[in-house]
Design a protein around this motif. Structure first.
Motif, PDB file in Angstrom:
ATOM      1  N   ALA A 188      22.573 -32.730  39.679  1.00  0.00           N
ATOM      2  CA  ALA A 188      23.781 -32.832  38.857  1.00  0.00           C
ATOM      3  C   ALA A 188      24.412 -31.456  38.638  1.00  0.00           C
ATOM      4  O   ALA A 188      25.645 -31.291  38.704  1.00  0.00           O
ATOM      5  N   LEU A 189      23.566 -30.452  38.377  1.00  0.00           N
ATOM      6  CA  LEU A 189      24.073 -29.097  38.178  1.00  0.00           C
ATOM      7  C   LEU A 189      24.716 -28.564  39.444  1.00  0.00           C
ATOM      8  O   LEU A 189      25.787 -27.935  39.406  1.00  0.00           O
ATOM      9  N   ARG A 217      26.060 -30.352  41.918  1.00  0.00           N
ATOM     10  CA  ARG A 217      27.329 -31.042  42.168  1.00  0.00           C
ATOM     11  C   ARG A 217      28.427 -30.530  41.241  1.00  0.00           C
ATOM     12  O   ARG A 217      29.580 -30.353  41.662  1.00  0.00           O
ATOM     13  N   GLY A 218      28.054 -30.287  39.983  1.00  0.00           N
ATOM     14  CA  GLY A 218      29.056 -29.782  39.046  1.00  0.00           C
ATOM     15  C   GLY A 218      29.570 -28.406  39.428  1.00  0.00           C
ATOM     16  O   GLY A 218      30.774 -28.142  39.386  1.00  0.00           O
ATOM     17  N   GLN A 254      33.303 -27.351  40.668  1.00  0.00           N
ATOM     18  CA  GLN A 254      34.036 -26.314  39.967  1.00  0.00           C
ATOM     19  C   GLN A 254      34.527 -25.245  40.934  1.00  0.00           C
ATOM     20  O   GLN A 254      35.653 -24.758  40.831  1.00  0.00           O
TER      21      GLN A 254
END
Length: 273
Positions: A252-253, A255-256, A260
């Motif tokens: 998740a980190l 992908r975020g 960004q």
């Protein structure tokens, strides 16, 4: 250092996904069965020693409790990965342990009733016991399957292959009544070599996994205060992907951050004509 928000739940990236309630219940039940069986076997042995009476029935009861405890221990090993990616292997192992207990009980309670069928039950007991024990070893080792270290993965693969070969080479004499081609020459020598590899791998691979886990290039440890709602979503993602809470958090980190970076690149490029 900032204070944690009221709705936050402290977690660590090294935690795995939450164990389902059903699995926790099975573990408790297996532990209770093992403890009760061992206590019953111990009590029966003490009574027999103090009273001086130990007949056929007492012997069968003692062997029964020991068999239940033994296969209960293998069930605990299978349940070790019941909430992880290779959970299906754990469920197969549980089935093998239960299946092995059946011929064990038949053999124990018909020990003095010698017949042709007893040999078949002994054969089934040997095959299923080897399967249950091998899967117990496999399931304990598969907890290391998520390691990113090549040395751990290679050692794990070699050990699991060696364990499978050992199991097959033990099955053959049981299924063929010892009539194995080459049994008088190099069969058991080869078996000894593979068994040594199996034992060394079973001991060394977990130790290597522990030694290399904390090295700097494995990634820094990060502790976060995660809101309860996000933690629930993270556990749901971990259950779906089978990577555990740590793996789901890292995905998740990543992908975020990737999203960004892409947005920043588009903003820097500006409008195109």
């Amino acid at each position: 250092m900032s204070a944690s928000p009221p709705s936050a739940t402290r977690t660590d990236s090294s935690n795995s996904t939450r164990t389902p309630p059903a699995v926790r219940g099975l573990r408790r039940a297996a532990i209770v069965v093992v403890i009760v069986s061992l206590l019953a076997a111990g009590a029966l042995g003490i009574v027999a020693l103090l009273s001086g009476e130990f007949g056929e029935t007492q012997g069968r009861i003692l062997l029964t409790t020991l068999a239940v405890a033994a296969f209960g221990l293998t069930a605990l090993c299978h349940l070790a990965i019941a909430s992880q990616r290779f959970r299906v292997v754990g469920y197969i192992g549980i089935a093998a342990s239960v299946a092995a207990l059946v011929p064990a009980l038949v053999v124990i309670w018909s020990w003095f009733d010698i017949s042709e069928s007893v040999d078949d039950w002994f054969r089934a007991l040997g095959v299923l016991t080897i399967l249950a024990v091998t899967l117990a070893q496999t399931n304990l080792l598969l907890r290391l399957a998520s390691s990113a270290r090549p040395i751990v993965r290679i050692g794990l693969t070699i050990t699991l292959v060696a364990a499978a070969i050992v199991a097959i080479m033990l099955w053959l004499p049981i299924l063929t009544d010892g009539d194995i081609p080459g049994a008088d020459t190099g069969y058991w020598r080869f078996f000894g070599v593979i068994a040594i590899v199996d034992v060394i791998g079973t001991i060394a691979v977990p130790i290597i996994g522990l030694v290399v886990r904390g090295r700097p290039d494995d990634g820094a440890r990060l502790t976060l205060d995660v809101p309860t709602e996000l933690l629930a979503r993270l556990d749901a993602a971990a259950a779906t992907s089978g990577t555990g809470r740590e793996g789901a958090a890292v995905d998740a980190l990543r992908r975020g951050l990737d999203g960004q970076s892409t947005s920043a690149q588009i903003d820097d490029a500006g409008p195109t004509s």
